[in-house]
Write a protein that holds these residues in place. Sequence first.
Motif, mmCIF file in Angstrom:
data_model
loop_
_atom_site.group_PDB
_atom_site.id
_atom_site.type_symbol
_atom_site.label_atom_id
_atom_site.label_comp_id
_atom_site.label_asym_id
_atom_site.label_seq_id
_atom_site.Cartn_x
_atom_site.Cartn_y
_atom_site.Cartn_z
ATOM 1 N N ARG A 1 0.816 -1.217 0.000
ATOM 2 C CA ARG A 1 0.000 0.000 0.000
ATOM 3 C C ARG A 1 0.846 1.262 0.000
ATOM 4 N NH1 ARG A 1 -5.385 0.098 3.481
ATOM 5 N NH2 ARG A 1 -5.859 -1.350 1.787
ATOM 6 N N ARG A 2 2.003 1.231 0.668
ATOM 7 C CA ARG A 2 2.808 2.465 0.708
ATOM 8 C C ARG A 2 3.300 2.847 -0.689
ATOM 9 N NH1 ARG A 2 6.170 -1.497 2.872
ATOM 10 N NH2 ARG A 2 8.289 -1.685 1.969
ATOM 11 N N TYR A 3 3.539 1.861 -1.534
ATOM 12 C CA TYR A 3 3.964 2.167 -2.901
ATOM 13 C C TYR A 3 2.801 2.730 -3.723
ATOM 14 C CZ TYR A 3 7.959 -0.710 -1.571
ATOM 15 O OH TYR A 3 9.059 -1.219 -0.934
ATOM 16 N N TRP A 4 1.611 2.172 -3.524
ATOM 17 C CA TRP A 4 0.434 2.692 -4.215
ATOM 18 C C TRP A 4 0.106 4.098 -3.721
ATOM 19 C CZ3 TRP A 4 0.215 0.187 -8.316
ATOM 20 C CH2 TRP A 4 0.328 -1.203 -8.372
ATOM 21 N N ASP A 5 0.293 4.343 -2.435
ATOM 22 C CA ASP A 5 0.072 5.691 -1.911
ATOM 23 C C ASP A 5 1.042 6.687 -2.544
ATOM 24 O OD1 ASP A 5 -1.920 4.695 -0.340
ATOM 25 O OD2 ASP A 5 -0.872 4.933 1.570
ATOM 26 N N ALA A 6 2.301 6.267 -2.701
ATOM 27 C CA ALA A 6 3.293 7.137 -3.335
ATOM 28 C C ALA A 6 2.922 7.392 -4.800
ATOM 29 C CB ALA A 6 4.681 6.509 -3.248
ATOM 30 N N ALA A 7 2.418 6.368 -5.485
ATOM 31 C CA ALA A 7 1.999 6.543 -6.878
ATOM 32 C C ALA A 7 0.790 7.462 -6.974
ATOM 33 C CB ALA A 7 1.681 5.188 -7.503
ATOM 34 N N PHE A 8 -0.112 7.349 -6.014
ATOM 35 C CA PHE A 8 -1.295 8.215 -5.983
ATOM 36 C C PHE A 8 -0.890 9.670 -5.808
ATOM 37 C CE2 PHE A 8 -4.882 10.028 -3.412
ATOM 38 C CZ PHE A 8 -5.806 10.069 -4.440
ATOM 39 N N THR A 9 0.019 9.916 -4.868
ATOM 40 C CA THR A 9 0.492 11.284 -4.631
ATOM 41 C C THR A 9 1.304 11.797 -5.813
ATOM 42 O OG1 THR A 9 0.553 10.954 -2.235
ATOM 43 C CG2 THR A 9 1.916 12.724 -3.129
ATOM 44 N N GLY A 10 2.257 10.982 -6.284
ATOM 45 C CA GLY A 10 3.093 11.406 -7.401
ATOM 46 C C GLY A 10 2.302 11.669 -8.663
ATOM 47 N N GLY A 11 1.359 10.785 -8.971
ATOM 48 C CA GLY A 11 0.529 10.985 -10.156
ATOM 49 C C GLY A 11 -0.314 12.239 -10.065
ATOM 50 N N SER A 12 -0.878 12.509 -8.886
ATOM 51 C CA SER A 12 -1.698 13.707 -8.693
ATOM 52 C C SER A 12 -0.854 14.965 -8.837
ATOM 53 C CB SER A 12 -2.357 13.671 -7.314
ATOM 54 O OG SER A 12 -3.200 12.553 -7.173
ATOM 55 N N LEU A 13 0.337 14.949 -8.238
ATOM 56 C CA LEU A 13 1.214 16.120 -8.285
ATOM 57 C C LEU A 13 1.690 16.393 -9.705
ATOM 58 C CD1 LEU A 13 2.706 18.303 -6.696
ATOM 59 C CD2 LEU A 13 4.556 16.669 -6.304
ATOM 60 N N VAL A 14 2.106 15.358 -10.415
ATOM 61 C CA VAL A 14 2.588 15.525 -11.789
ATOM 62 C C VAL A 14 1.457 16.024 -12.693
ATOM 63 C CG1 VAL A 14 3.401 14.275 -13.830
ATOM 64 C CG2 VAL A 14 4.480 13.877 -11.607
ATOM 65 N N ALA A 15 0.269 15.437 -12.564
ATOM 66 C CA ALA A 15 -0.855 15.861 -13.402
ATOM 67 C C ALA A 15 -1.218 17.313 -13.146
ATOM 68 C CB ALA A 15 -2.061 14.960 -13.152
ATOM 69 N N ALA A 16 -1.265 17.712 -11.880
ATOM 70 C CA ALA A 16 -1.609 19.094 -11.549
ATOM 71 C C ALA A 16 -0.559 20.067 -12.055
ATOM 72 C CB ALA A 16 -1.786 19.236 -10.037
ATOM 73 N N MET A 17 0.713 19.732 -11.848
ATOM 74 C CA MET A 17 1.803 20.616 -12.293
ATOM 75 C C MET A 17 1.796 20.730 -13.818
ATOM 76 S SD MET A 17 4.182 22.390 -10.801
ATOM 77 C CE MET A 17 5.620 23.352 -11.297
ATOM 78 N N ALA A 18 1.581 19.626 -14.511
ATOM 79 C CA ALA A 18 1.563 19.648 -15.970
ATOM 80 C C ALA A 18 0.402 20.494 -16.495
ATOM 81 C CB ALA A 18 1.471 18.227 -16.518
#
Length: 335
Positions: free
Chosen positions: A113-130
């Motif tokens: 779950r910690r890896y999926w949580d990191a992917a959830f955060t990273g994906g959200s941050l990258v999408a918003a920044m882009a």
Amino acid sequence: MDVNVDLTVIWAFIIAFAVFAYVVMDGFDLGIGILFPTFEVGPERDRAMNSIAPVWDGNETWLVLGGGGLFAAFPLAYAVILPATYPLIIAMLLGLVFRGVAFEYRWRDPGHRRYWDAAFTGGSLVAAMAQGMTLGALLQGIEVVDRSYAGSWFDWFTPYTLVTGFGTVAGYALLGATWLVWKLEGESQNHSRKLAKRAAWTTFILMGAVSLYNLGLRPEYAERWLTEPEIYFAAPVPILTGIIALALLRALSVERHSKPFWLSLALFFFGMAGLGVTMWPNVVPPSVTIWDAAAPERSQVFMLIGVAITMPLIIAYTAWAYWVFRGKVADEGYH
């Protein structure tokens, strides 16, 4: 000719509405992903994610409508904007993919779950920044020669686009935090309220920075905001934005539940209205207007019939989904 102009303006507003709907609806669940590391591992994170579980995937319908509408109604704009922002668009789509996969698999694969949580955060941050940097790349102007993009691969990467990118991240964090203020209770709600106050101040500062930056970015932008008679039409936007900002801070201080979220949506609305004032009537600043980029009249009429049928259905279904899952998040969650 007059009919064609009217249809072009109608399509401009349809696409603007679709983009606004996407920003406010997908913005708050991207914001929750951005804020996810600040929540305690366990029930607090689960409740935050459960608050968007019934609606998050439907929110992205508006992204498809906005992008597809741009391709169909303003093909020249689509053909110019995409080559100018390919790296950002690719990053956004990859971020959304990682976020969507992580959303589902964190429940089905608790051992990682910690890896999926990191992917959830990273994906959200990258999408918003882009998304924010794409907006900045559009506002700063795109070089067009013979109806084609004439810039380089990295023209989109400038200090201005970084400011618009961080501003979008802060704004989405504000939407996510105020959504959780509405949907959660107890300590989780108090934590979300503190996050919302910080995100609000950060958003105000970056909105102000972008607004001031715009005045020096292109001469025509300053002309639309600072010369007569345009200033009389533009002045209500920053005035109302300031009033809403003060009301938002007060709503967060007196511990309102849903009001901060609605005020955050209003803040985004007037922010986008300001961008509309800045760009109008260009769809690709500084040289391509909505009429230059528009599809033929017959194509616009044909597509308008389809939109007139499908858009009310999308709005009705979306409203029904939010109504069914109204209220606070239950401890047992959606999944």
